[in-house]
Scaffold this active site. Structure first.
Site, short mmCIF file in Angstrom:
data_model
loop_
_atom_site.label_atom_id
_atom_site.label_comp_id
_atom_site.label_asym_id
_atom_site.label_seq_id
_atom_site.Cartn_x
_atom_site.Cartn_y
_atom_site.Cartn_z
N SER A 161 0.82 -1.22 0.00
CA SER A 161 0.00 0.00 0.00
C SER A 161 0.85 1.26 0.00
O SER A 161 0.33 2.34 -0.22
CB SER A 161 -0.88 0.08 1.24
N HIS A 178 -1.67 -2.22 -6.62
CA HIS A 178 -2.25 -1.93 -5.32
C HIS A 178 -3.77 -2.04 -5.39
O HIS A 178 -4.45 -1.14 -5.87
CB HIS A 178 -1.80 -0.53 -4.86
N GLU A 223 -4.43 0.69 -8.25
CA GLU A 223 -3.31 1.59 -8.57
C GLU A 223 -2.21 0.75 -9.21
O GLU A 223 -1.76 -0.23 -8.62
CB GLU A 223 -2.78 2.26 -7.30
N ASN A 257 -3.19 6.71 -0.76
CA ASN A 257 -2.81 6.65 0.65
C ASN A 257 -1.88 7.81 1.05
O ASN A 257 -1.85 8.21 2.21
CB ASN A 257 -2.16 5.31 0.99
#
Ligand code: 3H9
Length: 698
Positions: free
Chosen positions: A410, A431, A443, A481
């Site tokens: 992540s 991801h 992602e 994130n």
């Protein structure tokens, strides 16, 4: 004998005996652009003037019938003829006009069919009124002719859900008259011949009676009030359907007024941006590279992420080898996959035989060597660089040449992970978002040495899995994130400064998020963020304001939903604020000498969204996202960002760079470490440009 004349670039009229075949050919999806509308009008007029023609049949070339109005024309000055006028002219035609839709007949496309005098679908047809997904209502007679053909209940169902309905279902409702097998032109021709020989009746939809369905109207109103409070188009749609009991002319006038005013409504602009965001993200520099062929996927780790990824891969037709280190972990992984697939069968998303076939493609194993024959490996073990590097070192030795080696990390550095192999060109970040079998975002993290065809493979995989791949560069947390790590702090600051977690959640839920940040934290597990903060603690700058509230809650064993307590209490009585957490907040304020301030809901939204936008702007500035619209896609499809607001950077444009800069400068007076103006925003404020301009440039 047949004779074809071009009416214009996109419409032709072919005469076959007594039939005039009107073909729409406007790739890729036959959207009803101005040329299509003008061509249809002219073709129907020409066919009416042609003594040889007795019946007119409309069909389309290519993969689908008309997929709706041309969304690219929206927001620009209207071009004549309008679609409602075109359809009214079709309905008014003296000679019978029928339609033979294939593929998908959506929005304006379905409305064209509704205006014809009979509809014969080509098997495989799906129909829908997806305008609601664009913040609109059907604007070319759908709310008036729909109730006349299939009743108010089905019209409301289609127009408020936007869902696609199968040809069979539409046939059962009376929306279409027949379903036939064959090529669209053949179906159109034979349907027209059926009109000629009297076996297919025709009638004008506008002349059919409408029955009022109060129960359906009431149910729709209640549903909209509860589930679509922010969508201006939904109540308008119900009102328009309600008016179908009057004349078609009056009803369409009202529908048109609503449609035109909704086009200018920010919620429609946001939703149209979201529509294009979903498609724009596949335009990547590596688009011309040839993806590698993927049949078998290895998944390392049978935890929540690994089993979710394996489920998504199996559902998409891949064979999956699932690797775990110990038998109990492997059993848990297989158990979770079985549960996911059984759940899909129960919800009617998957047929039982498809589930059985998917399970038969799953090969659990305790031996990494079994990854020798896979085409792509996705590592989904816990977030520890040492462990990941060790795994990638092993993969380098085990996997066949050309296998794609992916990490589902992540936030960790993919370049460093790639350095553990002798083939960094094959290494990429994929991801997935939890639950990976449901969430649509993927992602695709491109490291310094990742080969273009490996990037293209990531995007091909996303497409096959029906996910939305967004290209991201390497940094802590990639696009989503990284931005979350930044703006998440604002929620803590607001609470420490005086707002309650409940007020923050409620303000953001009113803004449109499905759940406020404290509820999300409780759901995800507060211990996860706690562990991450401990990891980051050695690198935390002294100047950074640190809110200890979350840590204190965790120290008391309250991890959110899974422990029944967090920011809220969860028990048989539902969910309510946690008094112990409120005490902790008071204690922390007292310890830091903070006198609680009152915040309005607007101030809360302002601070939270400005923080999100400023880090999102930096992500674009640093080249981590290709374009602002890619950031928007990440938030729309991975973080529950309200679709009607279009994404953080579309929303930023509605505020304007100047105002955003002024806000950040104002907030910086209290905390100049956290709040600082991104250069890109300052430039935009100076030259009056927008994030939309940046999207156009690239
Ligand atoms: C409406 O009809 C209003 C009326 O009631 C009243 C009017 C007065 N316009 O999705 P794809 C482009 S509202 C312009 O990747 P697929 C799309 O951007 C409209 N462009 O293909 C893409 O371009 P690019 C209601 C459109 O096979 C390319 O076509 N209709 C439109 O995965 C391929 O699209 C809808 O909301 C359009 N209407 O899926 C239907 N549609 O390659 C919207 C597509 O440059 N469309 N494009 O990125 C869809 O749901 C899907 O496109 C469809 C095909 C299912 C048809």
């Amino acid at each position: 004998m047949s004779e074809t004349r071009a009416i214009n670039d996109v419409i032709s009229l072919e005469t076959v005996g007594k039939v005039g075949l009107v073909c729409i050919d406007n790739p890729p999806v036959n959207a009803s652009s101005q040329a299509v509308r003008q061509g249809l009008l002219d073709a129907v007029a020409a066919a009416n003037d042609d003594d040889a023609i007795e019946v007119i049949a409309i069909y389309a070339a290519g993969r689908t019938f008309v997929a709706g109005a041309d969304i690219k024309e929206f927001g620009k000055p209207p071009l004549q003829p309008s679609l409602p006028d075109t359809i009214n002219a079709i309905e008014a035609s003296a000679k019978p006009v029928i339609s033979a839709p294939h593929g998908t007949a959506l929005g304006g496309g379905l409305e064209i069919c509704m205006g014809t005098h009979a509809r014969v679908g080509v098997k495989g047809l799906r129909v829908g009124l997806p305008e609601i997904n664009l913040g609109l209502l059907p604007g070319a007679g759908g709310t008036q002719r729909g109730p006349r053909l299939m009743g108010m209940e089905h019209t409301l169902d289609m127009a408020l859900s936007g869902r696609m309905v199968t040809g069979e279902e539409a046939l059962g409702w009376g929306l279409i008259d027949r379903l036939e097998d064959g090529a669209p032109r053949d179906v159109a021709l034979s349907a027209a011949e059926a009109v000629l020989d009297g076996t297919l009746p025709t009638r004008r939809t506008g002349e059919l009676p409408v029955e009022v369905d109060d129960a359906a109207l009431d149910a729709a109103r209640k549903m909209v009030e509860k589930k679509m409070p922010n969508l201006a188009s939904a109540p308008k749609c119900i009102e328009a359907v309600e008016r179908a009991t009057g004349s078609v002319e009056d009803g369409m006038k009202f529908e048109r007024e609503c449609f035109m005013s909704l086009l200018k409504h920010p919620s429609s602009e946001g939703m149209r941006h979201a529509f294009f965001a979903e498609r724009a993200v596949s335009k990547i520099p590596e688009a011309n590279a040839t993806p590698r062929e993927i049949r078998k996927i290895g998944v390392i780790g049978g935890g929540t992420m690994g089993s979710g990824i394996a489920t998504a891969a199996l559902t998409s037709g891949f064979a999956v080898r699932l690797i775990e280190v110990a038998q109990d972990g492997l059993d848990r992984g297989v158990g979770a996959i079985t549960k996911n697939l059984d759940g899909a069968v129960k919800r009617g998303k998957m047929a039982a035989d498809k589930r059985d076939a998917a399970m038969a493609r799953l090969e659990p194993s305790l031996n990494m060597e079994d990854l020798a024959d896979v085409d792509l490996v996705i590592e989904a073990v816990f977030e520890d660089m040492g462990v990941k590097k060790d795994i990638f070192g092993q993969l380098d030795k085990i996997c066949k040449a050309g296998a794609v080696l992916a990490s589902n990390t992540s936030y960790l550095d993919i370049n460093e992970i790639a350095s553990a192999t002798s083939r960094p060109e094959d290494v990429i970040g994929l991801h997935f978002f939890s639950p990976a079998n449901i969430m649509r975002l993927l992602e695709v993290v491109v490291a310094d040495k990742t080969a273009p065809e490996v990037v293209a493979t990531g995007f091909a995989l996303a497409k096959k899995m029906k996910k939305i791949g967004v290209r991201a560069g390497v940094c802590d947390g990639f696009i989503g994130n990284r931005i979350l790590a930044y703006y998440g702090k604002t929620a803590g600051y607001l609470v420490e400064d005086g707002a309650s977690p409940q007020q923050v959640d409620q303000a953001l839920e009113n803004f449109g998020f499905a759940m406020g940040p404290f509820k999300v934290g409780d759901l995800a597990g507060l211990d996860i963020g706690w562990a991450n903060r401990k990891r980051m603690a050695p690198n935390r700058p002294n100047a950074e304001r640190y809110v200890r509230i979350h840590d204190k809650i965790c120290e008391e064993g309250m991890f959110g939903r899974k422990t029944g307590q967090g920011f809220y209490i969860y028990d048989d009585n539902g969910i309510r604020p946690n008094p112990r957490t409120l005490e902790i907040i008071d204690e922390e304020r007292a310890a830091k000498g903070i006198t609680p301030k009152r915040f309005t809901d607007e101030e809360i939204v302002e601070r939270y969204m400005t923080a999100m936008i400023s880090e999102a702007a930096r992500v674009v500035e640093d080249g981590i996202a290709l374009r602002p619209i890619d950031v928007d896609a990440v938030f729309l499809f991975g973080y529950g960002f309200p679709r009607f607001r279009g994404g953080p950077l579309h929303y930023a444009d509605t505020i304007g760079a100047k105002e955003l800069v002024a806000r950040i400068e104002r907030f910086a007076e209290d905390d100049s470490y956290y709040w600082n103006v991104p250069d890109i925003l300052r430039r935009m404020a100076a030259d009056g440009t927008t994030f939309a301009d940046l999207n156009k440039e690239s």
